[in-house]
Write an enzyme that holds these catalytic residues in place. Structure first.
Site, PDB file in Angstrom:
ATOM      1  N   GLY A 208       0.831  -1.209   0.000  1.00 45.41           N
ATOM      2  CA  GLY A 208       0.000   0.000   0.000  1.00 45.41           C
ATOM      3  C   GLY A 208       0.855   1.244   0.000  1.00 45.41           C
ATOM      4  CG  ASN A 209      -0.265   4.577  -1.589  1.00 50.76           C
ATOM      5  OD1 ASN A 209      -0.994   5.400  -1.064  1.00 50.76           O
ATOM      6  ND2 ASN A 209      -0.613   3.878  -2.668  1.00 50.76           N
ATOM      7  NE  ARG A 210       5.193   7.030   4.409  1.00 53.16           N
ATOM      8  CZ  ARG A 210       5.454   6.539   5.603  1.00 53.16           C
ATOM      9  NH1 ARG A 210       4.561   6.655   6.567  1.00 53.16           N
ATOM     10  NH2 ARG A 210       6.589   5.937   5.850  1.00 53.16           N
ATOM     11  CB  SER A 211      -2.917   7.841  -0.525  1.00 48.99           C
ATOM     12  OG  SER A 211      -4.094   8.566  -0.765  1.00 48.99           O
TER      13      SER A 211
END
Ligand code: CTP
Length: 396
Positions: A208-211
């Protein structure tokens, strides 16, 4: 676009009158001027002083009060209104309006206004179901009054039934939608993506990512408030549900691509604020990967570049999250992905980018024009971006 509008909030004598304070507060906080008109019975449930303190405006309680700036010329309120909302509305006020009886300040204002009127009833379930009340509601609906269905639940009588004032968010959402009809994006179909995609490694883990989704949601809400028909395609976020738009949930880049490709077919603009993973595990394991004493190597393959691959006759806006050489890197993406605008943000700035409520962006267009904006709230950034989209839509 709701800023600077005037809402006349009518409060009538129901036990739910205290909830009107919350409505008045939320409208005031969003920059709307709220003029409160209370019937005499309403003042027995909640003090005009409460509403006056919340709105910072005089509260009208009678036709004969010379202290109010609206009391002499009651049509002034009717003319000032961009919208009139009666919440809560009793069976009595509904009956008076259906009969065309103007016998207090509220009914006079409603009968004199050309603005849309929203009515949120709150009453005992037997009163609501009474054929006379139902007939009155139907009569008013036929004349263009907008009704917000009461909710089901605990009633003041102690019984459970239908008749509770609708949820505040539903009332606020309806007000925003009606106000937006005159917005500068009215009738435009806008597709907005938000959040961060998740590419599964196994049933438990993902890449995933930090969005946080905050920028995409701010854009979707701003477009909605300007009258656009919004389709929000959202990957994972940390945000509560939003209202007044169509929402499609997706998990992965591949799902995002499919949803965006379908959605843009009859859209006027696409704004890709989502953080889409660039790589996904080649094979997601069907069952949980167990640890052993050796390391683990994941083979990754490229995901589709949604923004680059989706094509059509619509305004195309992308984001560029950069840690260095902001303008040059953003310009490259603008060209590679054939965009009309790119919104570049420096994600090394602690007040800007992932997870923050503020953002500092630079907007670059096809002609190379650079608009560097100061640090502002994501909602303000959203409106700046939409100003540019509106300009492009006008050019056709
Ligand atoms: N984007 C996309 N599909 C991807 C990757 C990105 O649609 N697989 C979109 C993003 O939503 C954003 C824009 O492309 O609007 C740029 O995203 P960004 O992550 O900044 O750039 P990338 O193209 O992924 O390039 P890099 O990671 O090398 O900076």
């Amino acid at each position: 676009m709701t800023k600077g509008k005037t809402v006349v909030l009518g409060i009538t004598g129901s036990i739910a009158a205290y909830k009107a304070a919350d409505i008045a507060s939320k409208l005031t906080q969003s920059g709307i001027k709220v003029e409160v008109v209370m019937t005499e019975p309403a003042t027995r449930f909640i003090s005009p002083l409460t509403l006056r303190s919340i709105t910072g405006r005089p509260v009208v309680t009678s036709m004969w009060e010379l202290s109010s700036e609206f009391s002499i010329e009651h049509v002034a309120l009717a003319e000032a209104a961009d919208i009139v909302v009666i919440a809560p509305a009793t069976a009595s006020v509904i009956a008076h309006l259906a009969a065309g009886m103007a016998d207090d300040m509220l009914t006079c204002t409603v009968l004199a206004t050309k603005a849309p009127v929203i009515i949120a009833p709150a009453m005992n379930d037997n009163m609501l179901n009474n054929p006379v009340t139902q007939e009155n509601i139907e009569k008013l609906k036929a004349r263009g009054f907008i009704f917000i269905e009461p909710g089901y639940g605990h009633l003041a009588s102690g019984k459970t039934g239908k008749g509770r004032l609708a949820e505040i968010d539903k009332i606020l959402g309806t007000i925003r939608l009606v106000l937006a009809r005159s917005g500068d994006m009215a009738g435009k179909k806008i597709v907005i993506t938000a959040g961060g995609t998740r590419e599964p490694i196994d049933p438990v883990r993902y890449i995933g990512n930090r969005s946080s989704g905050k920028m995409g949601y701010a854009l979707a809400e701003a477009a909605r408030d300007r009258g656009a028909e919004v389709m929000l395609i959202t990957a994972a976020t940390c945000l509560p549900e939003t209202t007044g738009m169509q929402v499609i949930d997706v998990a992965t880049a591949a799902e995002m691509k499919k949803a965006v490709t379908d959605a843009v077919k009859n859209a006027d603009a696409l704004i890709m604020a989502a953080a889409v993973a660039d790589y996904q595990p080649k094979n997601a394991a069907a069952s949980k990967i167990k640890k052993d004493n050796t390391g683990l190597t994941l083979e990754l393959v490229k995901t589709p570049d949604v923004l680059a691959e989706v094509k059509g006759d619509f305004v195309k806006v992308g984001f560029a999250a950069e840690t260095e050489d902001l303008v040059n890197n953003a310009r490259k993406k603008l060209k590679q992905k054939d965009l009309d605008l790119i919104v570049a943000n420096d994600i090394t700035d602690k007040d800007s980018g992932f997870g923050t409520d503020t953002n500092k962006v630079t907007i670059i267009d096809k002609s190379g024009k650079i608009e560097e904006l100061p640090l502002m709230s994501k909602r303000e950034v959203a409106d700046k971006i939409l100003d540019r989209v509106v300009e492009l839509l006008k050019r056709g």
